[in-house]
Enzyme design. Structure first.
Site, PDB file in Angstrom:
ATOM      1  CG  LEU A 156     -26.462  -5.157  54.938  1.00 21.97           C
ATOM      2  CD1 LEU A 156     -24.967  -5.333  54.862  1.00 21.97           C
ATOM      3  CD2 LEU A 156     -26.997  -5.774  56.206  1.00 21.97           C
ATOM      4  CB  CYS A 294     -22.314  -6.743  46.758  1.00 15.81           C
ATOM      5  SG  CYS A 294     -22.846  -7.436  48.316  1.00 15.81           S
TER       6      CYS A 294
HETATM    7  C1  UDX Z   1     -22.868  -2.606  47.936  1.00 17.46           C
HETATM    8  C2  UDX Z   1     -24.151  -1.740  47.865  1.00 17.46           C
HETATM    9  O1  UDX Z   1     -23.795  -0.361  48.099  1.00 17.46           O
HETATM   10  C3  UDX Z   1     -25.178  -2.217  48.877  1.00 17.46           C
HETATM   11  O2  UDX Z   1     -26.374  -1.467  48.741  1.00 17.46           O
HETATM   12  C4  UDX Z   1     -25.443  -3.703  48.645  1.00 17.46           C
HETATM   13  O3  UDX Z   1     -26.358  -4.217  49.601  1.00 17.46           O
HETATM   14  C5  UDX Z   1     -24.162  -4.501  48.692  1.00 17.46           C
HETATM   15  O4  UDX Z   1     -23.223  -3.962  47.736  1.00 17.46           O
HETATM   16  P1  UDX Z   1     -20.747  -2.796  49.570  1.00 17.46           P
HETATM   17  O5  UDX Z   1     -20.323  -3.992  48.791  1.00 17.46           O
HETATM   18  O6  UDX Z   1     -20.665  -2.848  51.052  1.00 17.46           O
HETATM   19  O7  UDX Z   1     -22.274  -2.414  49.224  1.00 17.46           O
HETATM   20  O8  UDX Z   1     -19.828  -1.608  49.048  1.00 17.46           O
HETATM   21  P2  UDX Z   1     -20.021  -0.082  48.601  1.00 17.46           P
HETATM   22  O9  UDX Z   1     -19.845   0.817  49.734  1.00 17.46           O
HETATM   23  O10 UDX Z   1     -21.254   0.091  47.786  1.00 17.46           O
HETATM   24  O11 UDX Z   1     -18.741   0.092  47.652  1.00 17.46           O
HETATM   25  C6  UDX Z   1     -18.496  -0.821  46.570  1.00 17.46           C
HETATM   26  C7  UDX Z   1     -17.176  -0.552  45.912  1.00 17.46           C
HETATM   27  O12 UDX Z   1     -17.235   0.598  45.097  1.00 17.46           O
HETATM   28  C8  UDX Z   1     -16.006  -0.327  46.866  1.00 17.46           C
HETATM   29  O13 UDX Z   1     -14.883  -1.041  46.368  1.00 17.46           O
HETATM   30  C9  UDX Z   1     -15.783   1.163  46.823  1.00 17.46           C
HETATM   31  O14 UDX Z   1     -14.457   1.510  47.105  1.00 17.46           O
HETATM   32  C10 UDX Z   1     -16.154   1.478  45.387  1.00 17.46           C
HETATM   33  N1  UDX Z   1     -16.646   2.852  45.158  1.00 17.46           N
HETATM   34  C11 UDX Z   1     -17.815   3.269  45.732  1.00 17.46           C
HETATM   35  C12 UDX Z   1     -15.962   3.698  44.279  1.00 17.46           C
HETATM   36  O15 UDX Z   1     -14.913   3.332  43.731  1.00 17.46           O
HETATM   37  N2  UDX Z   1     -16.477   4.939  44.034  1.00 17.46           N
HETATM   38  C13 UDX Z   1     -17.640   5.378  44.579  1.00 17.46           C
HETATM   39  O16 UDX Z   1     -18.052   6.510  44.268  1.00 17.46           O
HETATM   40  C14 UDX Z   1     -18.322   4.525  45.477  1.00 17.46           C
END
Ligand code: UDX
Length: 465
Positions: A156, A294
């Site tokens: 998630l 994460c």
């Molecule tokens: C992540 C995974 O997506 C999820 O499957 C796992 O269970 C937990 O870790 P989350 O930590 O909620 O989820 O964040 P996510 O939405 O994946 O974004 C992670 C980071 O990457 C954020 O800081 C976001 O701003 C950054 N991001 C994401 C980017 O800089 N560029 C992108 O294209 C996507």
């Protein structure tokens, strides 16, 4: 109504509490266990102690029906449950590896009071090999206990946690026991049935953004989304998936730096690259980089395990270096226009690690704000949800404001550090008027360059200007 076997869930973080609320709404009696009394008291009142879209509604419903039972007591809950989900935290160690003390401690506590036939399900993200160690510690804690162990990593995302838990893209199950995996599959089948019943329910704007087109068009049957495998394989699926996504972002940021040296626009480049279905557009959005509870931990954990096993993981070391470099890159973008940042007034919009959450763990926005103050800038900041949470890691000299307009008032430069929708759709003309300067650093590449230039901003993105 059919009687569903009671389930205990240890740990009430994003994973534990969301899983508990969803399973309780799917018809299970669920004990949600934590060692922190304040957390349990808040859940008893029908809400989460952190912000997560759509979660309070599910908790309050399940508390009212009596299906969700928050408790501090293992003795009250575990002996009642055939299935126990472990969702406890794994804090960082200074060397980047996971601290597994809570995982082992919870498993031993469960083993001491559980009844025979227990299925212990690990949902927390743990390094490969942890499961075997948990099994051995549980056997030591209670040599008589008959139990099976299943690794069931959680995928998630914060901000769309409820939606992701209901709309399972995949269920990964790893165990020595096929029967135990079948039993857990049956639990998730109930979640899938609940999901179908809730079709059409709106889970909120960030969820809608997060799910994207692929997920909305979920066509695979439930059975086709279940993957049963070896215990160690399941453990490795989770960290590898997160590491790959982090790699995609760092890759996009590397190409963005090159785009900045040309006339290319990284958003256009990645639209083109991501349209190849073998690659995909998701997680190729360039910007200030990744943070959260994460990615940073899973990546450093993977590096630590790979080093420990003597194979190394230089590809991930590079991804981390690129991510770390994005803070200085943002600073340079501002220096291009302001040269020395000393005494310059800089407004930072956003402090959470991403929009849709109050979580500030390893937030790139906070790192940038702190770096700007180190360089002598006078920084004002605002976040719609994460102000309280930010106070712990934000430099004390950063002045917290109550609104966008308060933050940008009289600023020499404004930074869009988190792409909260309210920021993206803000009245940028009014923002420009309220500022004394005209520099705009779009750290998330979400604003329209032409529109911003027409308003008189000197626009800088990451890989576009
Ligand atoms: C992540 C995974 O997506 C999820 O499957 C796992 O269970 C937990 O870790 P989350 O930590 O909620 O989820 O964040 P996510 O939405 O994946 O974004 C992670 C980071 O990457 C954020 O800081 C976001 O701003 C950054 N991001 C994401 C980017 O800089 N560029 C992108 O294209 C996507």
């Amino acid at each position: 109504m059919e009687e569903l076997a009671p389930i205990s869930i240890v740990g009430t973080g994003y994973v534990g509490l969301t899983t508990a609320a969803v399973l309780a709404n799917a018809g299970f009696k669920v004990f949600t266990i934590d060692i922190v009394p304040e957390k349990i008291e808040t859940i008893k009142k029908g809400r989460a102690y952190f912000y997560e879209e759509a979660l309070d509604e599910l908790i309050s419903k399940a508390i009212d029906t009596g299906n969700l039972v928050p408790t501090l007591s293992y003795e009250e809950s575990i002996p009642e449950s055939d299935i126990v989900f472990s969702c406890v935290g794994t804090p960082d160690r200074p060397d980047g590896s996971h601290n597994l003390d809570y995982i082992y401690g919870a498993a031993e506590s469960v083993a001491r009071v559980a009844k025979d036939g227990l299925i212990m399900v690990q949902k927390s993200t743990v390094p490969v090999g942890t499961g075997r160690e948990v099994i051995s510690k549980m056997k030591k804690a209670n040599p008589e206990l008959q139990f099976e162990y299943v690794s069931n990593p959680e995928f998630l995302r914060e901000g769309s946690a409820v939606y992701n838990t209901l709309n399972m893209q995949r269920v990964i199950l790893g165990s020595d026991s096929t029967e135990a995996m079948d039993r857990i599959e049956a639990v998730y089948k109930k979640v899938d049935e609940l999901c179908k019943k809730l079709e059409g329910v709106n889970f909120g704007e960030y969820t809608n953004l997060a799910i994207g087109r692929e997920l909305k068009a979920q066509t695979k049957s439930f059975e086709d989304r279940v993957f049963k495998m070896r215990l160690e394989s399941a453990e490795l699926v989770k960290v590898s998936a997160n590491a790959f996504l982090a790699l995609k972002i760092s890759f996009a940021n590397s190409i963005a730096k090159l785009a900045d040296k040309t006339e290319a626009d990284i958003n256009e480049v990645m639209d083109g690259v991501g349209s190849d279905t073998r690659i995909g557009r998701a997680f190729l959005y360039a910007g200030l980089g990744w943070g959260g509870g994460c990615f940073p931990k899973d990546v450093s954990g993977l590096i630590a395990v790979a080093d420990d096993r003597g194979v190394g993981m230089s590809i991930m070391n590079s991804a981390v270096n690129v991510n770390d470099s994005m803070i200085d890159y943002g600073v340079e973008k501002l220096q291009r226009h302001l040269s020395d940042l000393k005494d310059k007034k800089i407004a930072v919009l956003g402090l959470a690690f991403k929009p849709g959450t109050s979580d500030v763990r390893k937030s790139q926005a906070i790192k940038l704000a702190n770096k700007l103050t180190e360089l002598g800038a006078s920084v004002a900041a605002y976040d719609p949800k994460a102000m309280e949470e930010a106070k712990e890691t934000l430099a004390s000299s950063v002045v917290l404001k109550e609104s966008i307009m308060d933050t940008v008032s009289d600023a020499d430069a404004v930074v869009l550090a988190v792409d909260w929708k309210d920021f993206v759709i803000a009245d940028w003309e009014a923002i420009k008027d309220a500022m004394s300067g005209d520099v705009l650093f779009d750290g998330r590449n979400k604003l329209d360059i032409h529109e911003m230039s027409a308003l008189g901003f000197r626009y800088e993105g990451v890989g576009r200007r």
